[in-house]
Design an enzyme around this catalytic site. Structure first.
Site, mmCIF file in Angstrom:
data_model
loop_
_atom_site.group_PDB
_atom_site.id
_atom_site.type_symbol
_atom_site.label_atom_id
_atom_site.label_comp_id
_atom_site.label_asym_id
_atom_site.label_seq_id
_atom_site.Cartn_x
_atom_site.Cartn_y
_atom_site.Cartn_z
ATOM 1 C CE LYS A 106 -43.737 66.791 82.155
ATOM 2 N NZ LYS A 106 -42.569 66.917 83.031
HETATM 3 C C1 LIG Z 1 -41.212 66.705 82.739
HETATM 4 C C2 LIG Z 1 -40.238 67.351 83.672
HETATM 5 C C3 LIG Z 1 -38.983 67.805 83.222
HETATM 6 C C4 LIG Z 1 -38.499 67.578 81.817
HETATM 7 O O1 LIG Z 1 -39.222 68.313 80.866
HETATM 8 P P1 LIG Z 1 -39.157 67.911 79.305
HETATM 9 O O2 LIG Z 1 -40.146 68.793 78.648
HETATM 10 O O3 LIG Z 1 -39.549 66.455 79.260
HETATM 11 O O4 LIG Z 1 -37.766 68.115 78.860
HETATM 12 C C5 LIG Z 1 -38.169 68.482 84.129
HETATM 13 N N1 LIG Z 1 -38.552 68.668 85.410
HETATM 14 C C6 LIG Z 1 -39.747 68.235 85.880
HETATM 15 C C7 LIG Z 1 -40.093 68.463 87.294
HETATM 16 C C8 LIG Z 1 -40.627 67.572 85.025
HETATM 17 O O5 LIG Z 1 -41.811 67.153 85.485
#
Ligand SMILES: *Cc1c(COP(=O)(O)O)cnc(C)c1O
Length: 469
Positions: A117
């Site tokens: 993120k």
């Molecule tokens: C947010 C997240 C996901 C999922 O990603 P999306 O874009 O919501 O599909 C997978 N793994 C981790 C560690 C995350 O923080």
């Protein structure tokens, strides 16, 4: 570059507009009116460039004339280049690690909050700052997090003058490290709220607040969830850097993506539309398998939400899937309104056959339960000493199941640092995964947060109160 809503009934906006708006006013999601494309030569020319340089190539067409080249370059350097204050603690920013003859992990956890993120949210904070200063406006950010968006968004917005951030997480359903990364930020403009419900409840509260247009305008609401186009945009970049490192455009690559809200994998889909040769995109899910079921049966149907070892994917309603449907439906907003009306009134919808078929050519999907997740972590550690976090392990298993081992290189997105999910790692491998040095005292830091029921009026009342005082 103009952006249009997937539901076809909101005004089109430029990049600045969609960044500050988040969800479209008709309830839809913004997508670029046209996807920019690169030739094979353009892609070849990315070889040898730094992450920040490739980011500029990929992102500039989406930004259009909302930022000058120099402004955009400065923001990208400040985010992704260590020499200009970038906080990714690896020289490659998004390094590839080879784990088998044809297998790689794309490590996306070297940013300040240890999950992928950071790639989008550290940049988004700079966009907010720039555009609010330019307009002389204040913003209220309201977000829902299954764990990792929260800390990355808070890190990107803490202490900024024109921004208040309210972050909802499902009470007791995020890991302790995830919670403390959010609640140990004590600036007055950061309000953490534990909601008595699950992530989908949190996300529904956020969406309902956006759809309450009077409330929305009163507080200047903006989204940091992946309904915000800028998030998806920033994530396209690492598909390019990794595929180019593995031989693109002269060799195709496949990706397995641990998936919840469908934002990260949708970025991969956009990369392929831009001309990157991607052979297959694998949707890797945990027991919250709505997307795996949809691919298998053609029916998108909300199920119960289960708590798993990979809590950032404990989601049943995948917001960005709407963007995907819009594209495979030939960008016909009427089709999306029909599907979304069915979802709202009956809890599901059935894909038209041509849409289901189109999905199956591009994507594969696999559901991986907690037992298998632990076995994958255990085996990877035993065979080469590598420690994967549980989300990554879900991706690895899905890659092994859905992709041939003698085909295109198989790249699994490693979405989080193992120490973020230390308890699961310890259970599976027996190893204590240490937090990086800059977070070593996390467990001793003071926390600040509040609890609210799963209730829209209570939430809106708190948001109207504003920052902590
Ligand atoms: C947010 C997240 C996901 C999922 O990603 P999306 O874009 O919501 O599909 C997978 N793994 C981790 C560690 C995350 O923080």
């Amino acid at each position: 570059m103009k952006y249009i809503s997937t539901r076809g009934q909101a005004e089109s906006l430029d990049f600045e507009g969609v960044t500050l708006t988040g969800l479209a006013r008709d309830g839809g999601l913004y997508v670029p009116e046209e996807i920019p494309t690169f030739s094979a030569d353009d892609i070849r020319a990315m070889r040898g460039k730094t992450y920040a340089e490739v980011a500029f190539e990929v992102i500039a067409p989406f930004v259009g004339d909302c930022l000058s080249e120099a402004e955009l370059k400065r923001m990208l350097d400040a985010t992704y280049d260590e020499n200009y204050g970038g906080q990714f603690r690896h020289p490659a920013v998004a390094p590839l690690v080879q784990t088998g003859a044809n297998d790689w992990l794309l490590e996306l956890f070297h940013g300040p909050t240890l999950a992928f993120k950071d790639f989008a949210l550290q940049l988004l904070g700079r966009f907010f700052d720039h555009f609010t200063a330019k307009r002389g406006e204040k913003l209220t950010i309201l977000g829902a997090t299954s764990g990792d968006t929260g800390s990355a968004a808070i890190k990107g917005c803490r202490g900024r003058d024109n921004v208040s951030i309210f972050m909802l997480h499902p009470k007791g359903r995020v890991s302790e490290v995830q919670r403390r990364q959010m609640t140990s930020v004590l600036e007055d403009n950061v309000v953490n709220i534990a909601v008595e419900g699950n992530f989908d409840d949190c996300q529904a509260l956020v969406k309902a607040s956006f759809n309450d247009l009077a409330f929305r305008d009163k507080v200047g609401l903006t989204a940091v969830n992946s309904i915000n186009w800028a998030r998806v945009m920033a994530q396209i970049v690492y598909y390019f850097t990794s595929a180019v490192a593995l031989g693109a455009p002269d060799r195709a690559v496949s990706y397995s993506v641990p998936t919840g809200n469908f934002g990260d994998i949708f970025a991969g889909y956009i990369a392929s539309k831009m001309g990157l040769p991607i052979e297959k995109l694998v949707i890797a899910t945990n027991s919250n398998d709505i997307l795996a079921r949809t691919l298998a049966t053609g029916r998108y149907e909300r199920g119960d939400v289960y708590s798993t070892l990979s809590p950032s994917m404990d989601i049943q309603i995948s917001s960005n899937f709407e963007r995907m449907l819009f594209d495979i439906a030939g960008r016909d907003a009427g089709v999306i309104r029909r599907y979304m009306d069915d979802l709202a009134s009956t809890g599901g919808f059935t894909l038209d056959k041509e849409h289901h078929d189109a999905l199956k050519t591009l994507f594969a999907a696999e559901r991986v339960d907690d037992e298998t997740t632990k076995a994958v972590m255990q085996e990877l550690h035993a065979s080469g000493g590598y420690i994967a976090d549980p989300h990554t392990a879900v991706g690895i298993e899905a890659a092994n199941t859905c992709l041939p081992d003698d085909g295109a290189p198989r790249v699994t997105l490693s979405t989080a640092h193992p120490a973020k999910f230390g308890e699961a790692v310890k259970e599976a491998t027996g190893v204590e995964s240490a937090l990086p040095h800059h977070m070593a005292d996390l467990m001793d830091r003071k926390e600040r947060m509040m609890t609210l029921p799963n209730d829209l009026a209570a939430l809106q009342a708190r948001v109207l109160e504003g920052n902590w005082s």
